[in-house]
Each structure stands twice: as C-alpha cells, then as structure tokens.
Design a protein around this motif. Sequence first.
Motif, PDB file in Angstrom:
ATOM      1  N   THR A 125       0.867  -1.106   0.035  1.00 60.80           N
ATOM      2  CA  THR A 125       0.110   0.138  -0.057  1.00 60.80           C
ATOM      3  C   THR A 125       0.933   1.261   0.067  1.00 60.80           C
ATOM      4  O   THR A 125       1.620   1.350   0.675  1.00 60.80           O
ATOM      5  CB  THR A 125      -0.975  -0.024   1.365  1.00 60.80           C
ATOM      6  N   ASP A 126       0.434   2.155  -0.774  1.00 65.61           N
ATOM      7  CA  ASP A 126       1.455   3.393  -1.033  1.00 65.61           C
ATOM      8  C   ASP A 126       0.738   4.488  -0.041  1.00 65.61           C
ATOM      9  O   ASP A 126      -0.085   4.196   0.777  1.00 65.61           O
ATOM     10  CB  ASP A 126       0.910   3.919  -2.321  1.00 65.61           C
ATOM     11  N   PHE A 127       1.411   5.519   0.294  1.00 66.27           N
ATOM     12  CA  PHE A 127       0.921   6.560   1.320  1.00 66.27           C
ATOM     13  C   PHE A 127       0.089   7.573   0.694  1.00 66.27           C
ATOM     14  O   PHE A 127       0.217   7.590  -0.790  1.00 66.27           O
ATOM     15  CB  PHE A 127       2.068   7.385   1.901  1.00 66.27           C
ATOM     16  N   GLN A 128      -0.770   8.048   1.360  1.00 64.63           N
ATOM     17  CA  GLN A 128      -1.614   9.334   0.554  1.00 64.63           C
ATOM     18  C   GLN A 128      -1.022  10.494   0.368  1.00 64.63           C
ATOM     19  O   GLN A 128       0.025  10.671   1.147  1.00 64.63           O
ATOM     20  CB  GLN A 128      -2.750   9.637   1.691  1.00 64.63           C
ATOM     21  N   TYR A 135       3.271  13.948   1.207  1.00 64.43           N
ATOM     22  CA  TYR A 135       2.547  12.940   1.819  1.00 64.43           C
ATOM     23  C   TYR A 135       1.657  13.714   2.624  1.00 64.43           C
ATOM     24  O   TYR A 135       1.888  14.996   3.241  1.00 64.43           O
ATOM     25  CB  TYR A 135       3.483  12.326   2.868  1.00 64.43           C
ATOM     26  N   ILE A 136       0.289  13.172   3.067  1.00 68.42           N
ATOM     27  CA  ILE A 136      -0.436  13.633   3.791  1.00 68.42           C
ATOM     28  C   ILE A 136      -0.207  13.148   5.208  1.00 68.42           C
ATOM     29  O   ILE A 136       0.076  11.491   5.476  1.00 68.42           O
ATOM     30  CB  ILE A 136      -2.049  13.230   3.304  1.00 68.42           C
ATOM     31  N   LEU A 137       0.119  13.986   6.211  1.00 65.73           N
ATOM     32  CA  LEU A 137       0.707  13.506   7.520  1.00 65.73           C
ATOM     33  C   LEU A 137      -0.439  13.601   8.617  1.00 65.73           C
ATOM     34  O   LEU A 137      -1.412  14.309   8.520  1.00 65.73           O
ATOM     35  CB  LEU A 137       1.737  14.420   8.130  1.00 65.73           C
ATOM     36  N   ASP A 138      -0.658  12.684   9.556  1.00 64.82           N
ATOM     37  CA  ASP A 138      -1.743  12.527  10.792  1.00 64.82           C
ATOM     38  C   ASP A 138      -0.912  13.519  11.602  1.00 64.82           C
ATOM     39  O   ASP A 138      -0.002  14.401  11.586  1.00 64.82           O
ATOM     40  CB  ASP A 138      -1.599  11.280  11.212  1.00 64.82           C
ATOM     41  N   ASP A 139      -1.852  13.561  12.821  1.00 72.57           N
ATOM     42  CA  ASP A 139      -1.367  14.825  13.764  1.00 72.57           C
ATOM     43  C   ASP A 139      -0.011  14.343  14.564  1.00 72.57           C
ATOM     44  O   ASP A 139       0.564  15.275  15.054  1.00 72.57           O
ATOM     45  CB  ASP A 139      -2.564  14.733  15.065  1.00 72.57           C
ATOM     46  N   ASN A 140       0.558  13.285  14.296  1.00 76.63           N
ATOM     47  CA  ASN A 140       1.734  12.853  14.936  1.00 76.63           C
ATOM     48  C   ASN A 140       3.184  12.829  14.060  1.00 76.63           C
ATOM     49  O   ASN A 140       4.091  12.814  14.281  1.00 76.63           O
ATOM     50  CB  ASN A 140       1.813  11.411  15.494  1.00 76.63           C
ATOM     51  N   GLY A 141       2.557  13.597  12.676  1.00 72.67           N
ATOM     52  CA  GLY A 141       3.669  13.578  11.645  1.00 72.67           C
ATOM     53  C   GLY A 141       4.046  12.460  10.685  1.00 72.67           C
ATOM     54  O   GLY A 141       4.734  12.624  10.153  1.00 72.67           O
ATOM     55  N   PHE A 142       3.151  11.428  10.913  1.00 70.99           N
ATOM     56  CA  PHE A 142       3.294  10.194  10.373  1.00 70.99           C
ATOM     57  C   PHE A 142       2.451  10.250   9.068  1.00 70.99           C
ATOM     58  O   PHE A 142       1.421  10.711   8.950  1.00 70.99           O
ATOM     59  CB  PHE A 142       2.998   8.982  10.993  1.00 70.99           C
ATOM     60  N   GLN A 144      -0.069   9.120   6.056  1.00 75.97           N
ATOM     61  CA  GLN A 144      -1.270   8.148   5.937  1.00 75.97           C
ATOM     62  C   GLN A 144      -1.270   7.332   5.217  1.00 75.97           C
ATOM     63  O   GLN A 144      -0.915   7.474   3.836  1.00 75.97           O
ATOM     64  CB  GLN A 144      -2.424   9.405   5.714  1.00 75.97           C
ATOM     65  N   GLU A 145      -1.887   5.940   5.464  1.00 78.63           N
ATOM     66  CA  GLU A 145      -1.624   4.958   4.389  1.00 78.63           C
ATOM     67  C   GLU A 145      -2.791   4.983   3.495  1.00 78.63           C
ATOM     68  O   GLU A 145      -3.909   5.463   3.763  1.00 78.63           O
ATOM     69  CB  GLU A 145      -2.099   3.558   5.483  1.00 78.63           C
TER      70      GLU A 145
END
Length: 152
Positions: A125-128, A135-142, A144-145
């Motif tokens: 699976t690639d990242f969004q 990259y689209i990051l979540d609140d923690n900076g990771f 998103q799958e």
Amino acid sequence: MPKKTVSKTETEIGTDLRFLNNRLTTSITYYNNATKDLLLALDVPTSTGYSQRWLNAGSMENKGLEVELDYVLMDRGDFRWSISGNWSRNRNKVTSLAGSAAQGIGGYGGQSVIEGQPFGVMFGTDFQHDANGKYILDDNGFPQEGTANEVI
C-alpha cells in the motif's frame, strides 16, 4: 503442524571446455528447478480460535545460466598467474500460493508475495499524497496509509 516437507526437483546440464593446452577454460551450466510445498501462513476465520494456519501450499521455479571463463596468463614452474571471471543469471517466479493471487508476508503496508511474479517483487500500500505529491501526515507527523495497492 505441516505434514509435508518442501521438495525440490532440478534439471541441470553443463559443459567444461578446454583450449590452448588447458590455458583457456570455460564452464557453462543451465539449470531449471521447481520447489513445491513451501510453508505459508494462511489466514483462517478467527472463529476457529486461530488467526492463521501453516500449510505446505506454495511453489516457485528458478531458471538460470552460469558461465565461467579462466585464462592462464603465465605458468612458470612454481608460479602460475591466471585471470578468471564469471557471469550468472537467475529468473525466479512464484508459481502457486495456495490458490490465491497474493500472500501476505507482514510488514507495514501489508506487503505480499504475488503469484506469477519473481519472489522479490512485493505488493503493498502506498501513502496518501496531496495535489502537489507531498505526503499527507497525521497529527503525529506520520504519513497516512493509502488505499491503492501497487507493485513495489
């Protein structure tokens, strides 16, 4: 526990050729092998009390060519100087995965081995990404799958 063991059959043909009073030698080998009953962890319904069942269910094949060349540059009594080189090519393909097209092998993104592809080719699976390709990051900076699967 699996009841079978992995089995491998192989056909190999080769030749050793020598020229110039054994100063120039070459060895050429072609091989074709098939391995079956590879051990796979297949998912089963959790209602069985387990999440996976180990089965001897996969198979793969390897085909290749190996070439070796050796030339003696100097041969003077106790001193011998030669140069050697070799080249090889191996083509590998997963031929069966217990009736499925891909088999998960774990890891982030759900990497899988794909039937009909070489063993080293993985599906994941690639990242969004946003419209700019970042990259689209979540609140923690990771990152998103993503939802699209592709060959890696």
